[in-house]
Scaffold this motif. Structure first.
Motif, PDB file in Angstrom:
ATOM      1  N   ILE A  85      39.072  30.645  40.226  1.00 38.70           N
ATOM      2  CA  ILE A  85      40.889  31.115  40.149  1.00 38.70           C
ATOM      3  C   ILE A  85      39.998  32.554  41.356  1.00 38.70           C
ATOM      4  N   GLU A  86      40.979  33.153  41.786  1.00 36.73           N
ATOM      5  CA  GLU A  86      40.981  34.746  42.332  1.00 36.73           C
ATOM      6  C   GLU A  86      40.479  35.442  41.818  1.00 36.73           C
ATOM      7  N   LEU A  87      39.817  36.681  41.947  1.00 33.89           N
ATOM      8  CA  LEU A  87      39.603  37.181  41.475  1.00 33.89           C
ATOM      9  C   LEU A  87      40.296  38.309  40.591  1.00 33.89           C
ATOM     10  N   ASN A  88      41.442  38.598  41.532  1.00 26.39           N
ATOM     11  CA  ASN A  88      42.725  39.263  40.563  1.00 26.39           C
ATOM     12  C   ASN A  88      43.398  38.274  39.598  1.00 26.39           C
ATOM     13  N   GLU A  89      43.300  37.405  39.550  1.00 23.06           N
ATOM     14  CA  GLU A  89      44.255  36.671  38.325  1.00 23.06           C
ATOM     15  C   GLU A  89      42.932  36.968  37.251  1.00 23.06           C
ATOM     16  N   ALA A  91      40.924  39.089  36.555  1.00 24.56           N
ATOM     17  CA  ALA A  91      41.205  40.118  35.645  1.00 24.56           C
ATOM     18  C   ALA A  91      42.169  40.592  34.923  1.00 24.56           C
ATOM     19  N   GLN A  92      43.442  39.210  35.374  1.00 27.03           N
ATOM     20  CA  GLN A  92      44.826  39.413  34.693  1.00 27.03           C
ATOM     21  C   GLN A  92      44.205  38.842  33.382  1.00 27.03           C
ATOM     22  N   ILE A  93      43.863  37.796  33.404  1.00 24.63           N
ATOM     23  CA  ILE A  93      43.404  37.138  32.264  1.00 24.63           C
ATOM     24  C   ILE A  93      42.394  38.196  31.019  1.00 24.63           C
ATOM     25  N   LEU A  94      41.453  38.248  31.974  1.00 21.28           N
ATOM     26  CA  LEU A  94      40.703  39.302  31.016  1.00 21.28           C
ATOM     27  C   LEU A  94      41.320  40.204  30.265  1.00 21.28           C
ATOM     28  N   ARG A  95      42.529  40.940  30.432  1.00 16.17           N
ATOM     29  CA  ARG A  95      42.957  42.253  30.367  1.00 16.17           C
ATOM     30  C   ARG A  95      43.792  41.656  29.487  1.00 16.17           C
ATOM     31  N   ALA A  96      44.707  39.873  29.593  1.00 16.70           N
ATOM     32  CA  ALA A  96      45.385  39.932  28.975  1.00 16.70           C
ATOM     33  C   ALA A  96      44.912  39.064  27.521  1.00 16.70           C
ATOM     34  N   VAL A  97      43.801  37.803  27.056  1.00 15.86           N
ATOM     35  CA  VAL A  97      42.810  38.908  26.030  1.00 15.86           C
ATOM     36  C   VAL A  97      42.209  39.455  25.690  1.00 15.86           C
ATOM     37  N   ALA A 337      34.941  49.588  61.377  1.00 17.54           N
ATOM     38  CA  ALA A 337      34.926  48.543  60.251  1.00 17.54           C
ATOM     39  C   ALA A 337      36.166  49.020  59.765  1.00 17.54           C
ATOM     40  N   THR A 338      37.267  47.322  59.378  1.00 15.44           N
ATOM     41  CA  THR A 338      38.351  47.334  58.591  1.00 15.44           C
ATOM     42  C   THR A 338      38.328  46.296  57.684  1.00 15.44           C
ATOM     43  N   LEU A 339      38.165  47.059  55.991  1.00 17.52           N
ATOM     44  CA  LEU A 339      38.362  46.378  55.216  1.00 17.52           C
ATOM     45  C   LEU A 339      39.978  45.159  54.989  1.00 17.52           C
ATOM     46  N   LEU A 340      39.680  44.303  55.041  1.00 23.24           N
ATOM     47  CA  LEU A 340      40.792  43.486  55.122  1.00 23.24           C
ATOM     48  C   LEU A 340      41.126  42.682  53.753  1.00 23.24           C
ATOM     49  N   LYS A 341      40.080  42.628  52.843  1.00 19.46           N
ATOM     50  CA  LYS A 341      40.252  41.972  51.538  1.00 19.46           C
ATOM     51  C   LYS A 341      39.587  42.505  50.085  1.00 19.46           C
ATOM     52  N   SER A 342      40.104  43.128  49.298  1.00 23.05           N
ATOM     53  CA  SER A 342      39.527  43.566  48.476  1.00 23.05           C
ATOM     54  C   SER A 342      40.407  44.012  46.726  1.00 23.05           C
ATOM     55  N   PRO A 343      39.766  43.075  45.256  1.00 24.18           N
ATOM     56  CA  PRO A 343      40.232  43.073  45.103  1.00 24.18           C
ATOM     57  C   PRO A 343      40.671  44.580  44.156  1.00 24.18           C
ATOM     58  N   SER A 344      39.916  45.752  45.083  1.00 23.41           N
ATOM     59  CA  SER A 344      40.512  46.859  44.287  1.00 23.41           C
ATOM     60  C   SER A 344      40.752  48.437  44.888  1.00 23.41           C
ATOM     61  N   LEU A 345      40.524  47.912  46.433  1.00 21.30           N
ATOM     62  CA  LEU A 345      40.093  49.295  47.291  1.00 21.30           C
ATOM     63  C   LEU A 345      41.242  48.614  48.712  1.00 21.30           C
ATOM     64  N   PRO A 346      41.803  49.969  48.700  1.00 17.58           N
ATOM     65  CA  PRO A 346      42.968  50.299  50.093  1.00 17.58           C
ATOM     66  C   PRO A 346      42.321  49.485  51.381  1.00 17.58           C
ATOM     67  N   GLU A 347      43.012  48.469  52.553  1.00 17.35           N
ATOM     68  CA  GLU A 347      43.175  48.343  53.487  1.00 17.35           C
ATOM     69  C   GLU A 347      42.324  49.469  54.097  1.00 17.35           C
ATOM     70  N   LYS A 348      41.399  49.663  55.215  1.00 14.48           N
ATOM     71  CA  LYS A 348      41.455  51.314  55.603  1.00 14.48           C
ATOM     72  C   LYS A 348      40.095  50.740  56.806  1.00 14.48           C
ATOM     73  N   THR A 349      40.164  51.346  58.217  1.00 10.52           N
ATOM     74  CA  THR A 349      39.918  51.752  58.943  1.00 10.52           C
ATOM     75  C   THR A 349      38.854  52.544  59.214  1.00 10.52           C
TER      76      THR A 349
END
Length: 367
Positions: A85-89, A91-97, A337-349
């Motif tokens: 599964i995706e990392l964000n999901e 993280a949601q599961i771990l927070r819930a349990v 360099a542009t950050l396109l995808k990260s579980p915790s960081l905003p998009e930035k160039t």
């Protein structure tokens, strides 16, 4: 002028990294007892009592997760890998349990892992401090954007002492295109060694003898040249045994992951399965050996509404395989360099440059 620029850059970098050296013991001696104690306090509360969706409960049940205690020792990355599964999901599961104390302990344990610096402040900021262990990071870009240059730079940096942004580990470099140039690697290693040698002489944090020599840096990179996708998969399958015999491996690079899978395949479903298997294999090794994985990827043309534009190769399914995705591009003398995808960081160039000594910061940054 070039030598002065390099000296200035490394002196600034040294000042910036001084806090790492000052807190080196803290990074090395993570509070494992506190983490384990929090883990053991996890209750045997059934998952039916947790705030999970029906689909999440069903998937967890299929994989043998029935109570909260079944999550002991799990990180966000390891759960995502196991459940596919995706990392964000994850993280949601771990927070819930988990109890709040357990969630905090898990975050703290992952935070205490040392990162591999790019030796460039702007790129490190883009990555949240540097290349993260136990994760897959993808660098995309057109030819000439700097993908191999950054890969070579990180191959050098990984082997440096922690005081200078490294982790003191060796490197596996899987070269699929014949782009690994020992001469270029040696030039970067010599530039690093000369600059850090002068810093140690003046600052006395570590002795010059403790720095790896240029020959040590060359010997610390294990290069595999693969000529087709069969050889590429075969090398990946040998990595668990190799890492067992070489426990100091801290960085695995595949440059590029896409090359043989774009040229040799007509069966797209087979390609997808093989690439997914490769990603899972690399993630497993990364987590087991606390190593970072860096994958370079090419660009391809997509057409939508009669217009064409460049996108990272290998499609949408592959896009979900990596934790972090960075796009390198260049327009004349300007490289970004542009950050396109990260579980915790905003998009930035951010901007960067390539010098005779390697990857360095540009004078301006965009956000």
């Amino acid at each position: 002028t070039g030598a002065f620029f390099l000296r200035s850059s490394f002196f600034s970098f040294f000042l910036w990294q001084a806090d790492i050296w000052a807190n080196f013991d803290r990074y090395q001696s993570a509070d494992e007892h506190g983490v384990l104690a929090a883990t053991m306090m996890t209750s045997r509360k059934p998952l039916t009592a947790c705030k999970l969706t029906s689909a999440q409960r069903q998937k967890l049940s299929r994989y043998g997760f029935e109570t909260v205690s079944d999550f002991e020792g799990m990180t966000v990355a390891s759960l995502a890998s196991e459940l596919e599964i995706e990392l964000n999901e994850s993280a949601q599961i771990l927070r819930a349990v988990r109890d709040e104390s357990m969630a905090v302990a898990t975050v703290e344990r992952e935070r205490q892992q040392l990162l591999i610096s790019t030796l460039t402040r702007s790129l490190d900021d883009l990555l949240g401090g540097g290349l993260e262990p136990s994760k897959l990071t993808e660098i995309c870009g057109a030819p000439g954007a700097g993908k191999t240059q950054l890969s070579l730079q990180l191959s050098v940096n990984c082997q440096l002492p922690a005081a200078f942004g490294g982790v003191g580990g060796s490197v596996i470099y899987i070269d699929t295109e014949g782009s690994f140039m020992p001469e270029r690697f040696k030039t970067m290693a010599e530039a690093i060694h000369d600059e850090l040698g002068s810093v140690t002489s003046h600052q006395g944090l570590i002795t010059r003898e403790e720095l790896p020599s240029v020959d040590d840096l060359l010997a610390g990179v294990h290069v595999y040249r693969v000529h087709n996708y069969v050889e590429q998969i075969a090398v990946l399958n040998t990595l668990p045994a190799f890492c067992h015999d070489h426990p100091n491996v801290r960085l695995i690079i595949v440059d590029s992951i896409a090359f043989h899978f774009r040229a040799d395949f007509a069966d797209m479903s087979l390609r997808t399965r093989l690439l997914s298997g490769s990603a899972q294999q690399l993630l497993f090794i990364a987590m087991k050996h606390n190593a970072a994985v860096l994958l370079t990827n090419q660009m391809t043309t997509a057409i939508q509404d009669g217009s064409s534009y460049l996108v990272p190769a290998l499609g949408e399914t592959w896009a979900h395989a990596c934790t972090t995705r960075i796009l390198l591009s260049h327009d004349g003398n300007t490289r970004t360099a542009t950050l396109l995808k990260s579980p915790s960081l905003p998009e930035k160039t951010v901007e960067y440059t390539i010098t005779s000594g390697g990857i360095r910061a540009a004078s301006t940054t965009k956000s």
